[in-house]
Structure formats: C-alpha cells, structure tokens
Design a protein around this motif. Structure first.
Motif, PDB file in Angstrom:
ATOM      1  N   ILE A  77      -1.924   7.545  -2.190  1.00 40.44           N
ATOM      2  CA  ILE A  77      -3.350   7.695  -1.884  1.00 40.44           C
ATOM      3  C   ILE A  77      -3.624   9.117  -1.405  1.00 40.44           C
ATOM      4  O   ILE A  77      -4.561   9.778  -1.868  1.00 40.44           O
ATOM      5  CB  ILE A  77      -3.811   6.661  -0.827  1.00 40.44           C
ATOM      6  CG1 ILE A  77      -3.717   5.238  -1.399  1.00 40.44           C
ATOM      7  CG2 ILE A  77      -5.231   6.974  -0.346  1.00 40.44           C
ATOM      8  CD1 ILE A  77      -3.874   4.136  -0.362  1.00 40.44           C
ATOM      9  N   MET A 118       0.859  -1.186   0.000  1.00 45.10           N
ATOM     10  CA  MET A 118       0.000   0.000   0.000  1.00 45.10           C
ATOM     11  C   MET A 118       0.891   1.230   0.000  1.00 45.10           C
ATOM     12  O   MET A 118       1.773   1.376   0.836  1.00 45.10           O
ATOM     13  CB  MET A 118      -0.893  -0.004   1.239  1.00 45.10           C
ATOM     14  CG  MET A 118      -1.685   1.278   1.380  1.00 45.10           C
ATOM     15  SD  MET A 118      -2.777   1.353   2.793  1.00 45.10           S
ATOM     16  CE  MET A 118      -1.649   1.626   4.132  1.00 45.10           C
ATOM     17  N   ALA A 175      -5.751  -0.614   1.668  1.00 45.22           N
ATOM     18  CA  ALA A 175      -5.590   0.582   0.834  1.00 45.22           C
ATOM     19  C   ALA A 175      -6.920   1.317   0.692  1.00 45.22           C
ATOM     20  O   ALA A 175      -6.976   2.549   0.846  1.00 45.22           O
ATOM     21  CB  ALA A 175      -5.025   0.211  -0.535  1.00 45.22           C
TER      22      ALA A 175
END
Length: 148
Positions: A6, A1, A65
């Motif tokens: 993100i 991740m 994630a």
C-alpha cells in the motif's frame, strides 16, 4: 493486509520522495495513526493505533487495508503540501487561539484534499466518515474559541 505494498503503491502514484517508517504505537498513548515530520521529511505510520481507529469507527478490521491507505494518503498530503512550511510558520506566530485553530484546520484540510485526489476510487462515504471524525476536534476547538 500488505502495508508495504500500500505504501509503495501510493508513493509511486503520488511521486513523493518522503521516507516512511512503520511503528506500533504513537508515543504518549494518543490515538495518532500517522505522523509527518517536516524536519526529516518522513512519515511514521502506527499500525496498532490504525487498527484501534478502524475498530472504533467501523467496529471491524474488514476495512483495515482501505483505512490504512486513507490515513497514509493523508500523511502524504502533509508531506506534499506546498503551503505547509508557510502555514507552520504562521502557526508559530499566532497571537490568538482562534488564529491557531484556523491554521491548524487549514493544514489538516489541505492534507485531506490531497488524500481525496490520490484515492479517487475510494468509496467516498467511507472516506468522508474518516475525514469527518478526523476533523471533528479541529471544528470543536474552533467553535469553542468562537464562543469565548
């Protein structure tokens, strides 16, 4: 991740200028995955707590994630909430526990509404489960003060 990716993607998508920090655990041992500071216009994400939450809710880190993205989108919701300053002021001036609980719930619901808009492609069942569990203590407090 890739947490930084993100965060970056959601910052760009939202247009937010909030600063973001990554830490391991929320101080005090509570299971808080992220925290928005109005005074610093910053979000701190607590990675190990988010892992614990994901494990508690889904019994696996397979969805970590997506779980992180949902929690971060929620914190962005606080950062970008045009009502937050007014609601926070109202919270400070509450005269009753019922009033306090209603405003606290509204603050959280606003942030979740923003998260839903920011992540329209997210599996809604997955996201609804996270939101339900996040809001449960607020609803419980409201029902408790309703009875009292």
């Amino acid at each position: 991740m890739n947490v930084k990716r993100i965060i970056n993607d959601l910052l760009i998508q939202s247009g937010s200028k909030v600063s973001v920090e990554i830490d391991t655990y929320f101080p005090g041992g509570r299971l808080i995955g992220g925290k928005y500071s109005m005074s610093h216009h910053s979000i701190t994400m607590y990675i190990e707590v988010i892992k614990e939450q994901c494990l508690q809710l889904f019994s696996s880190l397979e969805y970590m994630a997506d779980y992180f993205a949902v929690v971060f989108a929620h914190e962005l919701g606080h950062a970008e909430d045009p009502e937050l300053a007014i609601l926070a002021e109202q919270l400070d001036e509450c005269r009753t526990e019922m009033e306090r609980n209603k405003i606290s719930l509204k603050i959280e619901e606003n942030a979740w509404d923003f998260a839903r808009e920011l992540l329209p492609e997210m599996n809604y069942v997955f996201m609804d489960r996270i939101i339900f569990h996040s809001l449960l203590p607020y609803h419980d407090r409201l029902s408790q003060t309703d009875i009292a």
